[in-house]
Design an enzyme around this catalytic site. Structure first.
Site, PDB file in Angstrom:
ATOM      1  N   CYS A   1      30.152  94.240  87.356  1.00 23.76           N
ATOM      2  CA  CYS A   1      29.401  93.798  86.182  1.00 23.76           C
ATOM      3  C   CYS A   1      29.919  92.426  85.746  1.00 23.76           C
ATOM      4  O   CYS A   1      30.844  91.878  86.342  1.00 23.76           O
ATOM      5  CB  CYS A   1      29.523  94.806  85.043  1.00 23.76           C
ATOM      6  SG  CYS A   1      31.182  94.963  84.347  1.00 23.76           S
ATOM      7  N   ILE A   2      29.342  91.892  84.708  1.00 21.00           N
ATOM      8  CA  ILE A   2      29.666  90.531  84.295  1.00 21.00           C
ATOM      9  C   ILE A   2      31.121  90.397  83.891  1.00 21.00           C
ATOM     10  O   ILE A   2      31.819  89.470  84.296  1.00 21.00           O
ATOM     11  CB  ILE A   2      28.740  90.090  83.148  1.00 21.00           C
ATOM     12  CG1 ILE A   2      27.300  90.021  83.661  1.00 21.00           C
ATOM     13  CG2 ILE A   2      29.158  88.737  82.589  1.00 21.00           C
ATOM     14  CD1 ILE A   2      26.278  89.870  82.577  1.00 21.00           C
TER      15      ILE A   2
END
Length: 482
Positions: free
Chosen positions: A11-12
């Protein structure tokens, strides 16, 4: 014998969604009777790294990622590329699609960046086209966030020393050169937040063009800071540097004897010169004007403008800390960098309300929830206090139609109240714990009121919709029995 599946989750921020997607995929594979190996590319580095043997033996490959990952290891493989959220919400469907080759993409050697043998591929190539621009930007954001958090909180700590009396009158303690608060402030602002935009720009360029893009991206980001084009200038500098370097890398052909000069001399020199002059002469002035206009607009918001901004903040947190939420968070950081602190408080409240509100719902009407869900509620409230929105995801995954409306509306209520009350936050992370650092949040009672009201609104909506769902289930069961 069951199929063999390999996956990458990233994820980011490399924190919650990365590991939740990995766990969801592992559980789904077990239900389907498949073997699975998942590489988690988290904030502290890659874990359970897939070996060449794992990849070669795989019948299916899944990328559940929100940012660019190295595809070079998977040349010749059919890969299903989905978001982290999709991996969490429908892991079984993702694995079945990957196995059946439905919606997969064949990774070919020609699609990789045409870098020299000295350059290690670290991200997706520019050859993938405009559809990957968002992932390139998110790659920069993910590398920038630790700097923002560390620098921002240290900056906030410098305010905790309060005021001191000097020859020129009463000043902040950090303004007294050579003191402890002065150096804390220097680390936080000058060397922490001061590197925010250059790091963003550098890793956007690195994602597009790999290692050759890093230097022009970094210098483009430093120029963006110097000419006051801010966050937007950093993004444009990174994309400009990355795509320019990628094109130069492909266009410049050298004899084998001189190939080694390209990554260490020719590409850095040409790309840095072009990017630097382009920032000064072409990109800088209009972007700096745009940044100033946005800052002025945010500073002048009042009444209806704040209501609209608050509602937008709440609605955009629908993915509970996912990619869209991080875009909103990046917007708040950009405002913070420009000296506008209201959006940061509003966005932080939007991220805290969902897990706290859902936790309240499990406390207030226990009969709606299983014992496992009630236990998850206890953990969710702690995550909410820490500004970790992902604490609400298990509930939203199980009951999206009942939980998500409450989370969005509750967050919007808190954000609107915060903006109307003029609440400001000078630190980019920390949640409830920022209340213990003096001068970080300008209106602590107001912040708490917003948080409690937003969470109660969220809980009330979740309880109402869950009760409706339960009643419909009972009615349907009664009709079947009759």
């Amino acid at each position: 014998m069951g199929k063999r599946v390999v996956a990458i989750t990233s994820c980011i921020t490399g924190i919650a969604h990365t590991y939740m997607a990995a766990k969801a995929l592992e559980n789904a594979a077990e239900e389907l009777g498949y073997e699975i190996s998942v590489e988690k590319q988290g904030a502290s580095g890659a874990e359970d790294v897939l070996s060449a043997e794992d990849i070669a033996a795989a019948d299916a490959v899944v990328f559940a990622t929100d940012k660019a990952v190295d595809e070079s290891r998977f040349v010749g493989k059919d890969v299903l590329i989905i978001s982290c959220d999709a991996g969490i919400k429908d892991p079984k469907g993702a694995i079945e699609k990957a196995v059946s080759k439905t919606g997969t993409v064949r990774i070919s050697g020609e699609e990789q960046p045409a870098t020299s043998v000295e350059v290690t591929t670290t991200g997706s190539s520019a050859a993938s086209g405009a559809s990957t621009i968002f992932k390139h930007i998110m790659n920069g954001v993910s590398h920038m966030l630790p700097i923002v958090v560390a620098g921002g909180i240290l900056t906030a700590v410098s305010y905790a020393f309060g005021n001191v009396l000097s020859d020129s009158g009463i000043v902040w303690a950090f303004e007294a050169e050579g003191t402890l608060p002065y150096y804390i402030r220097q680390v936080g602002v000058t060397f922490g937040l001061g590197m925010m935009v250059p790091v963003l720009s550098a890793f956007i360029a690195d994602s597009v063009a790999d290692r050759p893009g890093f230097v022009p991206g970094l210098i483009g980001g430093l120029i963006a800071v110097q000419i006051q084009s801010g966050f937007i200038g950093g993004i444009l500098a990174g994309l400009f540097a990355g795509y320019l370097t990628y094109w130069l890398n492909k266009a410049i052909k050298l004899p084998p004897a001189f190939t080694g000069l390209k990554p260490i001399l020719i590409l850095p020199l040409l790309s840095t010169t072009i990017v630097g002059l382009g920032m000064y002469y072409v990109i800088g002035t209009p972007v700096a004007a745009l940044t100033a206009a946005i800052t002025s607009f945010l500073s002048s918001l009042n009444g209806a403008g704040n209501v609209v901004l608050g509602i937008v903040c709440g609605l955009l947190y629908f993915d509970l800390g996912g990619a869209v939420s991080k875009v909103l968070y990046a917007f708040a950081i950009g405002a913070l960098d420009a000296g506008v602190y209201g959006p940061m408080a509003a966005v932080m409240l939007c991220g805290m309300v969902p897990p706290i509100g859902v936790a309240f719902a499990t406390f207030f009407k226990r009969s709606l929830w299983t014992q496992e869900e009630r236990d998850s509620g206890k953990a969710a409230i702690l995550l909410g206090f820490s500004y970790i929105t992902e604490g609400a995801i298990p509930f939203a995954t199980s009951y999206p139609l009942q939980v998500l409306p409450g989370c969005m509306i509750g967050g919007a209520v808190a954000a609107v109240m915060s903006l109307l009350m003029g609440i400001e936050c000078t630190a980019p992370h920390g949640g409830i714990f920022l209340l213990f650092i003096p001068n970080v949040i300008n209106n602590i009672p107001g912040f708490l009121i917003c948080l409690i009201v937003g969470s109660l609104v969220c809980a009330a909506i979740v309880i109402a919709l869950m009760t409706l769902r339960q009643n419909k289930g009972k009615a349907a069961g009664g009709q079947q029995t009759a």
